[in-house]
Design a protein around this motif. Structure first.
Motif: not given
Length: 81
Positions: A6-11, A78-80
């Motif tokens: 999740s952190l890498s996707e956010l970055l 939508t994933d969350a």
């Protein structure tokens, strides 16, 4: 999904948003300069500036801003849910 994914996707989304904003700003400035040059004296360089400005705007707004950032945020939302 683990926290690191999740952190890498956010970055990735944040960097894409910054790149989209930078490309959009540079594209707008380049196109503005090209139009100003066209008004003074039409030349091949002025046409090139306008074309490059349009290309940078397209890349910044659509290719990065919409396709990467906006759809990435919508997919994460939508994933969350």
């Amino acid at each position: 999904m683990n926290g690191l994914g999740s952190l890498s996707e956010l970055l990735s989304l944040v960097l894409s948003a910054l790149a989209a904003g930078l490309l959009t700003a540079v594209g707008a400035l380049t196109e503005n300069a090209g139009v100003a040059d066209m008004l003074v004296e039409p030349s091949a360089f002025a046409v090139w500036e306008v074309g490059m400005g349009l290309l940078l705007l397209y890349t910044g707004i659509y290719m990065l801003g919409y396709k990467q950032v906006w759809l990435g945020l919508r997919g994460a939302r939508t994933d969350a849910a």
